[in-house]
Write a protein that holds these residues in place. Structure first.
Motif, PDB file in Angstrom:
ATOM      1  N   VAL A 115      -3.801   5.132  -1.857  1.00  0.00           N
ATOM      2  CA  VAL A 115      -3.457   3.997  -2.169  1.00  0.00           C
ATOM      3  C   VAL A 115      -4.103   3.190  -3.480  1.00  0.00           C
ATOM      4  CG1 VAL A 115      -3.298   1.545  -1.383  1.00  0.00           C
ATOM      5  CG2 VAL A 115      -2.746   3.268   0.092  1.00  0.00           C
ATOM      6  N   LEU A 116      -5.604   3.798  -3.516  1.00  0.00           N
ATOM      7  CA  LEU A 116      -6.140   3.229  -4.760  1.00  0.00           C
ATOM      8  C   LEU A 116      -5.742   3.804  -6.020  1.00  0.00           C
ATOM      9  CD1 LEU A 116      -8.742   1.399  -4.881  1.00  0.00           C
ATOM     10  CD2 LEU A 116     -10.322   3.384  -4.872  1.00  0.00           C
ATOM     11  N   ALA A 117      -5.661   5.110  -5.989  1.00  0.00           N
ATOM     12  CA  ALA A 117      -5.028   5.692  -7.080  1.00  0.00           C
ATOM     13  C   ALA A 117      -3.664   5.348  -7.615  1.00  0.00           C
ATOM     14  CB  ALA A 117      -5.010   7.143  -7.011  1.00  0.00           C
ATOM     15  N   GLY A 118      -2.736   5.051  -6.632  1.00  0.00           N
ATOM     16  CA  GLY A 118      -1.331   4.330  -6.835  1.00  0.00           C
ATOM     17  C   GLY A 118      -1.572   2.982  -7.470  1.00  0.00           C
ATOM     18  N   ALA A 119      -2.519   2.293  -6.936  1.00  0.00           N
ATOM     19  CA  ALA A 119      -2.783   0.701  -7.557  1.00  0.00           C
ATOM     20  C   ALA A 119      -3.025   1.040  -9.052  1.00  0.00           C
ATOM     21  CB  ALA A 119      -3.817   0.170  -6.893  1.00  0.00           C
ATOM     22  N   MET A 165      10.416   7.697  -2.060  1.00  0.00           N
ATOM     23  CA  MET A 165      10.619   7.964  -3.530  1.00  0.00           C
ATOM     24  C   MET A 165      12.273   8.494  -3.543  1.00  0.00           C
ATOM     25  SD  MET A 165       8.884  10.199  -6.346  1.00  0.00           S
ATOM     26  CE  MET A 165       9.015  11.960  -5.722  1.00  0.00           C
ATOM     27  N   VAL A 166      13.103   7.940  -4.361  1.00  0.00           N
ATOM     28  CA  VAL A 166      14.365   8.192  -4.422  1.00  0.00           C
ATOM     29  C   VAL A 166      14.817   8.507  -5.842  1.00  0.00           C
ATOM     30  CG1 VAL A 166      16.937   7.883  -3.906  1.00  0.00           C
ATOM     31  CG2 VAL A 166      15.102   7.253  -2.308  1.00  0.00           C
ATOM     32  N   GLY A 167      15.224   9.890  -6.207  1.00  0.00           N
ATOM     33  CA  GLY A 167      15.581  10.076  -7.441  1.00  0.00           C
ATOM     34  C   GLY A 167      14.464   9.784  -8.531  1.00  0.00           C
ATOM     35  N   GLY A 168      13.293   9.949  -7.835  1.00  0.00           N
ATOM     36  CA  GLY A 168      12.070  10.012  -8.762  1.00  0.00           C
ATOM     37  C   GLY A 168      11.507   8.752  -8.721  1.00  0.00           C
ATOM     38  N   PHE A 169      12.097   7.565  -8.519  1.00  0.00           N
ATOM     39  CA  PHE A 169      11.453   6.324  -8.199  1.00  0.00           C
ATOM     40  C   PHE A 169      11.158   5.822  -6.912  1.00  0.00           C
ATOM     41  CE2 PHE A 169      14.740   6.113 -11.748  1.00  0.00           C
ATOM     42  CZ  PHE A 169      14.009   5.728 -13.032  1.00  0.00           C
ATOM     43  N   VAL A 170      10.083   5.491  -6.973  1.00  0.00           N
ATOM     44  CA  VAL A 170       9.354   4.866  -5.781  1.00  0.00           C
ATOM     45  C   VAL A 170       9.971   3.337  -5.480  1.00  0.00           C
ATOM     46  CG1 VAL A 170       7.406   3.946  -4.450  1.00  0.00           C
ATOM     47  CG2 VAL A 170       7.053   5.915  -6.003  1.00  0.00           C
ATOM     48  N   VAL A 171      10.570   3.381  -4.263  1.00  0.00           N
ATOM     49  CA  VAL A 171      11.422   2.220  -3.819  1.00  0.00           C
ATOM     50  C   VAL A 171      10.513   0.988  -3.562  1.00  0.00           C
ATOM     51  CG1 VAL A 171      13.244   1.388  -2.262  1.00  0.00           C
ATOM     52  CG2 VAL A 171      13.270   3.655  -3.132  1.00  0.00           C
ATOM     53  N   VAL A 172      10.632  -0.049  -4.208  1.00  0.00           N
ATOM     54  CA  VAL A 172       9.708  -1.175  -3.942  1.00  0.00           C
ATOM     55  C   VAL A 172      10.531  -2.223  -3.015  1.00  0.00           C
ATOM     56  CG1 VAL A 172       8.841  -3.339  -4.908  1.00  0.00           C
ATOM     57  CG2 VAL A 172       8.761  -1.249  -6.420  1.00  0.00           C
ATOM     58  N   GLY A 173      11.681  -2.409  -3.123  1.00  0.00           N
ATOM     59  CA  GLY A 173      12.584  -3.269  -1.987  1.00  0.00           C
ATOM     60  C   GLY A 173      12.507  -4.726  -2.593  1.00  0.00           C
ATOM     61  N   ARG A 174      13.485  -5.605  -1.811  1.00  0.00           N
ATOM     62  CA  ARG A 174      13.776  -6.741  -2.177  1.00  0.00           C
ATOM     63  C   ARG A 174      12.393  -7.610  -2.267  1.00  0.00           C
ATOM     64  NH1 ARG A 174      14.881 -11.012   1.393  1.00  0.00           N
ATOM     65  NH2 ARG A 174      14.728  -9.361   3.159  1.00  0.00           N
ATOM     66  N   THR A 175      11.648  -7.517  -1.314  1.00  0.00           N
ATOM     67  CA  THR A 175      10.361  -8.380  -1.197  1.00  0.00           C
ATOM     68  C   THR A 175       9.098  -7.676  -1.425  1.00  0.00           C
ATOM     69  OG1 THR A 175      10.079  -7.982   1.213  1.00  0.00           O
ATOM     70  CG2 THR A 175      11.583  -9.904   0.518  1.00  0.00           C
ATOM     71  N   ALA A 207       3.501   3.975   4.365  1.00  0.00           N
ATOM     72  CA  ALA A 207       4.164   4.774   3.697  1.00  0.00           C
ATOM     73  C   ALA A 207       5.075   4.341   2.513  1.00  0.00           C
ATOM     74  CB  ALA A 207       5.334   5.282   4.772  1.00  0.00           C
ATOM     75  N   GLY A 208       5.531   5.200   1.721  1.00  0.00           N
ATOM     76  CA  GLY A 208       6.213   4.942   0.359  1.00  0.00           C
ATOM     77  C   GLY A 208       7.473   5.728   0.177  1.00  0.00           C
ATOM     78  N   ASP A 211       0.891  -1.367   0.170  1.00  0.00           N
ATOM     79  CA  ASP A 211       0.028  -0.036  -0.134  1.00  0.00           C
ATOM     80  C   ASP A 211       0.753   1.287  -0.024  1.00  0.00           C
ATOM     81  OD1 ASP A 211       0.937  -0.363   2.538  1.00  0.00           O
ATOM     82  OD2 ASP A 211      -1.191  -0.476   3.676  1.00  0.00           O
ATOM     83  N   GLY A 212       1.926   1.112   0.612  1.00  0.00           N
ATOM     84  CA  GLY A 212       2.744   2.350   0.893  1.00  0.00           C
ATOM     85  C   GLY A 212       3.198   2.879  -0.489  1.00  0.00           C
ATOM     86  N   VAL A 213       3.831   1.756  -1.264  1.00  0.00           N
ATOM     87  CA  VAL A 213       4.343   1.806  -2.606  1.00  0.00           C
ATOM     88  C   VAL A 213       3.470   2.586  -3.302  1.00  0.00           C
ATOM     89  CG1 VAL A 213       5.328   0.734  -4.534  1.00  0.00           C
ATOM     90  CG2 VAL A 213       5.965   0.084  -2.550  1.00  0.00           C
ATOM     91  N   CYS A 214       2.162   2.196  -3.465  1.00  0.00           N
ATOM     92  CA  CYS A 214       1.128   2.740  -4.228  1.00  0.00           C
ATOM     93  C   CYS A 214       0.815   4.180  -3.785  1.00  0.00           C
ATOM     94  CB  CYS A 214      -0.127   1.828  -4.166  1.00  0.00           C
ATOM     95  SG  CYS A 214      -0.210   0.228  -4.856  1.00  0.00           S
ATOM     96  N   LEU A 215       0.785   4.268  -2.575  1.00  0.00           N
ATOM     97  CA  LEU A 215       0.755   5.736  -2.221  1.00  0.00           C
ATOM     98  C   LEU A 215       1.701   6.589  -2.531  1.00  0.00           C
ATOM     99  CD1 LEU A 215      -0.798   7.788   0.071  1.00  0.00           C
ATOM    100  CD2 LEU A 215       0.983   7.057   1.636  1.00  0.00           C
TER     101      LEU A 215
END
Ligand SMILES: [Zn+2]
Length: 298
Positions: A283-287, A138-148, A135-136, A104-108
């Motif tokens: 979150v919904l908009a980000g999805a 953003m670094v360098g314009g990219f939203v960080v997803v992470g390993r898992t 929470a999500g 959800d945070g990534v979508c946010l």
């Protein structure tokens, strides 16, 4: 193509078809079910998508998740707490669609970047503080997803000066102090009688000492958490939404004071912390953004 967005949220499920603009009445919502979670979710998806051929589904889910396995394990849903293969279930419901899952945070973070305040910067933290925290980053314009797929769990950053027990099993996490459920639990422990953050905010406005102290703790913990994260990520903007974020000065004054006290390095002097303008649909908009970004061109 028709895109369907789904939020497995902290307080309920929400779904909508993704269009140019989505009016609030076009969003289907159900509160978190105490049983038959998937059946409830599927019914919502079928209701929202009726008469449309769905080509992609974007899902923003409360964590933790296993993005690669397509499994969600949100603490709010007892049946799913040990893991539910949500992507597979959605895929079976919409066999012709591609299905995309993110925290959800990534979508946010995606929503704030595309539609919100962080669209003007490259490095930011987007936070929702409601019953819990998502929470999500953003670094360098990219939203960080992470390993898992779980990067951005800001709610579990440790804050000095607090040792409240967290649902994760640790102590002193931001969420254990500043999540709405935690705020209420602490206030109840001090003798305050009331059943919502909104009531607590009202009580604080009327001068109730416990309510003021509860929001002061929450604001301080959020501010210290932000000051802990900001130097690691070199961010210049933090956007905060959610029910707790609407608490007004009783929360925001100690929050900004804690940031000012602890974020002292020169490159952090321009750090801004502002309210979100996405009004709960981040979150919904980000999805929806997730599904659009991930789609394979025909
Ligand atoms: Zn925790």
């Amino acid at each position: 193509m028709t895109i369907l967005a789904l939020e497995i949220g902290l307080e309920g499920f929400a779904a909508t078809l993704v269009g140019e603009e989505v009016a609030d009445e076009e969003i289907g919502r159900v509160p978190l079910p105490s049983a038959a979670a998937w059946a409830t979710c599927r019914d919502l998806l079928l209701e929202v998508s009726r008469n449309h051929e769905i080509t992609a589904v974007g899902i923003g889910s409360s964590g933790p998740i296993d993005m690669l396995a397509g499994v969600v394990a949100p603490a709010e849903i007892p049946e799913w707490r040990t893991g539910f293969a949500l992507v597979e279930a959605v895929q079976k419901t919409f066999p012709g669609a591609t299905v995309h899952l993110a925290l959800d945070g990534v979508c946010l973070g995606l929503a704030e970047r595309n539609f919100g305040a962080t669209s003007e910067v490259m490095d930011a933290l987007s936070v929702t503080v409601s019953s819990r925290i998502c929470a999500g980053v953003m670094v360098g314009g990219f939203v960080v997803v992470g390993r898992t797929g779980n990067a951005g769990h800001f709610g579990h950053v440790l804050v000095p000066g607090f040792d409240d027990l967290c649902e994760c099993g640790g102590r002193g996490c931001v969420e254990a102090v500043a999540g709405g459920s935690s705020i209420l639990r602490w206030a109840h422990g001090q003798g305050w009688i009331g059943n919502s953050v909104e009531a607590l905010v009202e009580a604080a406005g009327g001068g109730n000492e416990i309510a003021v102290a509860a929001l002061n703790r929450a604001g301080t913990a959020l501010g210290r958490g932000i000051a802990s994260v900001a130097p690691v990520l070199d961010i210049d903007l933090v956007v905060i939404g959610g029910t707790v974020a609407k608490s007004g000065p009783a929360l925001w004054k100690p929050l900004t004071a804690a940031v000012a006290t602890h974020a002292r390095l020169g490159f952090l002097t321009s750090l801004r912390v502002i309210p979100s303008e996405l009004d709960g649909i981040g979150v919904l908009a980000g999805a929806g953004v997730l599904a659009m970004m991930a789609r394979v061109p025909a």
